[in-house]
Write a protein that holds these residues in place. Structure first.
Motif, PDB file in Angstrom:
ATOM      1  N   TYR A 386       0.820  -1.201   0.000  1.00  0.00           N
ATOM      2  CA  TYR A 386       0.000   0.000   0.000  1.00  0.00           C
ATOM      3  C   TYR A 386       0.864   1.265   0.000  1.00  0.00           C
ATOM      4  N   ASN A 387       0.330   2.329  -0.558  1.00  0.00           N
ATOM      5  CA  ASN A 387       1.060   3.597  -0.546  1.00  0.00           C
ATOM      6  C   ASN A 387       1.028   4.260   0.820  1.00  0.00           C
ATOM      7  N   PHE A 388      -0.067   4.060   1.555  1.00  0.00           N
ATOM      8  CA  PHE A 388      -0.209   4.632   2.889  1.00  0.00           C
ATOM      9  C   PHE A 388      -0.988   3.658   3.769  1.00  0.00           C
ATOM     10  N   ALA A 389      -0.851   3.844   5.077  1.00  0.00           N
ATOM     11  CA  ALA A 389      -1.654   3.110   6.052  1.00  0.00           C
ATOM     12  C   ALA A 389      -2.160   4.099   7.091  1.00  0.00           C
ATOM     13  N   VAL A 390      -3.315   3.789   7.663  1.00  0.00           N
ATOM     14  CA  VAL A 390      -3.909   4.610   8.712  1.00  0.00           C
ATOM     15  C   VAL A 390      -4.325   3.683   9.843  1.00  0.00           C
ATOM     16  N   ASP A 391      -3.921   3.992  11.085  1.00  0.00           N
ATOM     17  CA  ASP A 391      -4.292   3.111  12.187  1.00  0.00           C
ATOM     18  C   ASP A 391      -5.596   3.576  12.836  1.00  0.00           C
ATOM     19  N   LYS A 392      -6.052   2.853  13.840  1.00  0.00           N
ATOM     20  CA  LYS A 392      -7.357   3.130  14.448  1.00  0.00           C
ATOM     21  C   LYS A 392      -7.398   4.458  15.199  1.00  0.00           C
ATOM     22  N   CYS A 393      -6.228   5.034  15.514  1.00  0.00           N
ATOM     23  CA  CYS A 393      -6.179   6.339  16.165  1.00  0.00           C
ATOM     24  C   CYS A 393      -6.046   7.481  15.162  1.00  0.00           C
ATOM     25  N   GLY A 394      -6.030   7.153  13.880  1.00  0.00           N
ATOM     26  CA  GLY A 394      -5.928   8.182  12.851  1.00  0.00           C
ATOM     27  C   GLY A 394      -4.524   8.558  12.466  1.00  0.00           C
ATOM     28  N   ASN A 395      -3.497   7.897  13.034  1.00  0.00           N
ATOM     29  CA  ASN A 395      -2.125   8.148  12.609  1.00  0.00           C
ATOM     30  C   ASN A 395      -1.954   7.709  11.160  1.00  0.00           C
ATOM     31  N   ILE A 396      -1.271   8.527  10.368  1.00  0.00           N
ATOM     32  CA  ILE A 396      -1.049   8.249   8.949  1.00  0.00           C
ATOM     33  C   ILE A 396       0.414   7.856   8.760  1.00  0.00           C
ATOM     34  N   TYR A 397       0.632   6.789   7.991  1.00  0.00           N
ATOM     35  CA  TYR A 397       1.978   6.240   7.806  1.00  0.00           C
ATOM     36  C   TYR A 397       2.340   6.183   6.327  1.00  0.00           C
ATOM     37  N   GLU A 398       3.575   6.531   6.029  1.00  0.00           N
ATOM     38  CA  GLU A 398       4.110   6.319   4.692  1.00  0.00           C
ATOM     39  C   GLU A 398       4.195   4.820   4.433  1.00  0.00           C
ATOM     40  N   GLY A 399       3.756   4.387   3.259  1.00  0.00           N
ATOM     41  CA  GLY A 399       3.809   2.978   2.909  1.00  0.00           C
ATOM     42  C   GLY A 399       4.951   2.685   1.962  1.00  0.00           C
ATOM     43  N   ARG A 400       4.613   2.292   0.737  1.00  0.00           N
ATOM     44  CA  ARG A 400       5.655   1.944  -0.240  1.00  0.00           C
ATOM     45  C   ARG A 400       6.599   3.111  -0.457  1.00  0.00           C
ATOM     46  N   ALA A 401       7.901   2.800  -0.516  1.00  0.00           N
ATOM     47  CA  ALA A 401       8.932   3.833  -0.627  1.00  0.00           C
ATOM     48  C   ALA A 401       8.887   4.502  -1.994  1.00  0.00           C
ATOM     49  N   GLY A 402       9.322   5.763  -2.011  1.00  0.00           N
ATOM     50  CA  GLY A 402       9.388   6.510  -3.257  1.00  0.00           C
ATOM     51  C   GLY A 402       9.009   7.970  -3.105  1.00  0.00           C
ATOM     52  N   GLY A 403       8.445   8.333  -1.933  1.00  0.00           N
ATOM     53  CA  GLY A 403       8.086   9.724  -1.686  1.00  0.00           C
ATOM     54  C   GLY A 403       6.601   9.903  -1.518  1.00  0.00           C
ATOM     55  N   VAL A 404       6.182  10.462  -0.383  1.00  0.00           N
ATOM     56  CA  VAL A 404       4.753  10.561  -0.078  1.00  0.00           C
ATOM     57  C   VAL A 404       4.024  11.521  -1.010  1.00  0.00           C
ATOM     58  N   ALA A 405       4.733  12.480  -1.599  1.00  0.00           N
ATOM     59  CA  ALA A 405       4.098  13.441  -2.492  1.00  0.00           C
ATOM     60  C   ALA A 405       4.188  13.028  -3.953  1.00  0.00           C
ATOM     61  N   LYS A 406       4.776  11.898  -4.220  1.00  0.00           N
ATOM     62  CA  LYS A 406       4.999  11.442  -5.600  1.00  0.00           C
ATOM     63  C   LYS A 406       3.992  10.353  -5.977  1.00  0.00           C
ATOM     64  N   ALA A 407       3.894  10.104  -7.275  1.00  0.00           N
ATOM     65  CA  ALA A 407       2.979   9.082  -7.791  1.00  0.00           C
ATOM     66  C   ALA A 407       3.690   7.735  -7.793  1.00  0.00           C
ATOM     67  N   VAL A 408       3.763   7.122  -6.619  1.00  0.00           N
ATOM     68  CA  VAL A 408       4.475   5.850  -6.452  1.00  0.00           C
ATOM     69  C   VAL A 408       3.565   4.702  -6.896  1.00  0.00           C
ATOM     70  N   LEU A 409       4.102   3.798  -7.687  1.00  0.00           N
ATOM     71  CA  LEU A 409       3.347   2.643  -8.164  1.00  0.00           C
ATOM     72  C   LEU A 409       3.257   1.601  -7.055  1.00  0.00           C
ATOM     73  N   GLY A 410       2.046   1.302  -6.607  1.00  0.00           N
ATOM     74  CA  GLY A 410       1.852   0.346  -5.528  1.00  0.00           C
ATOM     75  C   GLY A 410       1.431  -1.023  -6.032  1.00  0.00           C
ATOM     76  N   ALA A 411       1.120  -1.899  -5.077  1.00  0.00           N
ATOM     77  CA  ALA A 411       0.598  -3.243  -5.365  1.00  0.00           C
ATOM     78  C   ALA A 411      -0.555  -3.466  -4.397  1.00  0.00           C
ATOM     79  N   HIS A 412      -1.675  -2.809  -4.676  1.00  0.00           N
ATOM     80  CA  HIS A 412      -2.780  -2.789  -3.716  1.00  0.00           C
ATOM     81  C   HIS A 412      -4.120  -3.160  -4.329  1.00  0.00           C
ATOM     82  N   THR A 413      -4.316  -2.814  -5.601  1.00  0.00           N
ATOM     83  CA  THR A 413      -5.608  -3.027  -6.241  1.00  0.00           C
ATOM     84  C   THR A 413      -5.374  -3.664  -7.602  1.00  0.00           C
TER      85      THR A 413
END
Length: 515
Positions: A386-413
């Motif tokens: 995944y490009n990002f993850a969100v936990d039950k407390c609303g914390n947001i996490y960077e997922g797949r490497a490549g830059g959070v503001a960039k169009a990183v190709l994931g493997a999610h859908t």
């Protein structure tokens, strides 16, 4: 599939001039891993690294362990294992995987259920400590038609959990069929991962789908090469002092709903070349080695034209606080060295991780490291899916490497990874309502990230299928800009309860953009 490939070698070489050499591992067990699969060696593809990448871009096989079944059987199955101990230094932080081949179960004496064949599994046994489990098999194209259940023993106790179901329909969370990542030969079939907490005992059973009594021979067999994966996430990263070794101010990770993690566990991690590369792609947003990308106001986010696509302003939501891969302790030597990109981000697909809800927000980094290791070492993917993850407390996490503001190709859908992003809400939300904080976290993230690429969270978008279980390859499909995984594939994901919240997510996200 259109994608761009960027190697991290350039940034690591530059960073290495200012970084101290990584300290040698304090211990290196010699066990070999049956879970380790060869990476793609095609240097020109977005799903692979160069031939030398695995030597430098993956941890030594010493971090893995294949434990034969007989070696893990306890002489007294109900006895508690010895107190848990951790290796010091980098190996302890990296975690480990035990990969156990399943064995035939005794044939069922009661055929009333209509099962045509006995299943596979493992009897109760003691294992080295682990916190997440999953089952994998050889052929990524094969489906597991049946059920997978596990029960575990908490570390230091003698009591066993009830049987827990493991989600078997997981093939739709994957790289696209025509991608280099999928074609590398490294990918395996896999169940969803299940978080079980700190455990040292396990029992598993995999039972085939009940046969039609009228056609018992038509029941599909279980996939070949079934293995139980036991994942230890390792220790949480130690927060660095403000004045770190490279002379930059580093933002420490602070998690909503929990105090700052203790600073005394483990050995401080040196910023390796691989970690520097993963951090450098966020250099416009935070200092090198930062554990957190700080939040910005909407005005500040809109003014950051260096990272926004042309014409994206003024509808860019305020950037939320994002915990980086460094912040949650990603071992950057696990992933492929190169970063893979797609052209833009037109839509966001929301998922649930289907890993269960039995985690605390303080444990979320450990859960992420476990899923990351399961995706790469057990499932054979290039990186966290995944490009990002969100936990039950609303914390947001960077997922797949490549830059959070960039169009990183994931493997999610499966079929729709191109020009999209994938967000996984940690947990299982089929019959449990997602916490409001998690739903809000998804809204905040999409308001910012979709805004960077000029996408309206309440809008529609036309995507071209790369081939999935719902849409044939090449078919043009009109979807919501914020969609659930089930909109792209015949799947229950992101769970009925979370799916029902997507309307509110779209409205909140658009409002945060100022629409």
């Amino acid at each position: 599939m259109r994608a761009l490939l960027v190697t991290s070698v350039g940034v690591t070489c530059a960073a290495a001039l200012t970084l101290p050499l990584a300290a040698p591992a304090l211990s290196a067990p010699a066990a070999h891993s049956a879970s380790a699969r060869p990476p793609s060696l095609s240097p020109g593809s977005p799903g692979s690294g160069p031939p030398a990448a695995r030597a430098d871009g993956a941890p030594a096989e010493a971090n893995e362990a294949t434990a034969p079944a007989e070696a893990n059987e306890a002489t007294a199955p109900e006895a508690a294992a010895p107190p848990r101990t951790r290796e010091a230094g980098a190996d302890a932080l990296a975690g480990s995987t035990q990969s156990l081949p399943l064995e035939p179960l005794a044939a069922p004496s009661d055929r009333a259920g209509g099962r045509a064949a006995s299943g596979q599994g493992l009897d109760r046994r003691t294992a080295r400590p682990f916190s997440l489990v999953g089952v994998v098999w050889d052929d990524a194209e094969a489906e597991l038609h049946g059920t997978v259940q596990v029960r575990t023993r908490a570390t230091g106790s003698t009591s066993w959990s009830d049987w827990q179901d493991v989600e078997t329909h997981n093939a739709e969370h994957a790289a696209d069929l025509d991608s280099a990542e999928r074609a590398s030969g490294a990918a395996r079939g896999a169940t969803a991962p299940l978080w079980v907490g700190d455990s040292d005992g396990v029992e598993v059973r995999v039972l085939p789908e009940a046969a039609d009594p009228r056609h018992p021979s038509a029941a599909p067999p279980l996939p070949e090469g079934l293995r139980l994966e036991l994942v230890d996430p390792g220790e949480d990263p130690v927060p660095q002092p403000a004045d770190d070794t490279i002379g930059r101010t580093v933002t420490q990770a602070v998690f909503a709903g929990n105090p700052v993690p203790p600073t005394t566990a483990g050995v401080p991690e040196v910023l390796t070349a691989e970690s520097a590369a993963a951090s450098a792609v966020n250099a416009d947003l935070a200092p090198l080695g930062a554990a957190v990308i700080p939040a910005l106001t909407q005005a500040e986010s809109a003014e950051d034209s260096a990272i926004a696509a042309a014409g994206a302003r003024p509808y860019i939501g305020p950037r939320p606080k994002i915990i980086t891969r460094k912040g949650w302790g990603a071992d950057e030597k696990l992933r492929e060295r190169n970063f893979a990109y797609t052209r833009t981000v037109k839509a966001a697909f929301v998922h649930h991780s289907a890993s269960g809800n039995n985690y605390t927000c303080k444990q979320a980094p450990s859960l992420l490291r476990s899923i990351y290791r399961y995706h790469v070492k057990s499932s054979g993917w290039r990186d966290f899916g995944y490009n990002f993850a969100v936990d039950k407390c609303g914390n947001i996490y960077e997922g797949r490497a490549g830059g959070v503001a960039k169009a990183v190709l994931g493997a999610h859908t499966l079929g729709f990874n191109t020009n999209t992003m994938g967000v996984a809400v940690l947990g299982t939300y089929s019959s449990t309502n997602p916490p409001a904080a998690a739903v809000t976290g998804v809204a905040k993230l999409t308001a910012w990230k979709l805004g960077l690429f000029g996408a309206n969270p309440k809008g529609k978008v036309t995507l071209v299928s790369g081939g999935s279980g719902k849409y044939a390859k090449g078919r043009k499909v009109k979807m919501n800009v914020i969609s659930g995984h089930r909109n792209a594939f015949a799947t229950e994901c992101p769970g009925a309860r979370l799916y029902k919240k997507l309307g509110k997510t779209r409205t909140t996200s658009a409002k945060l953009q100022g629409r």
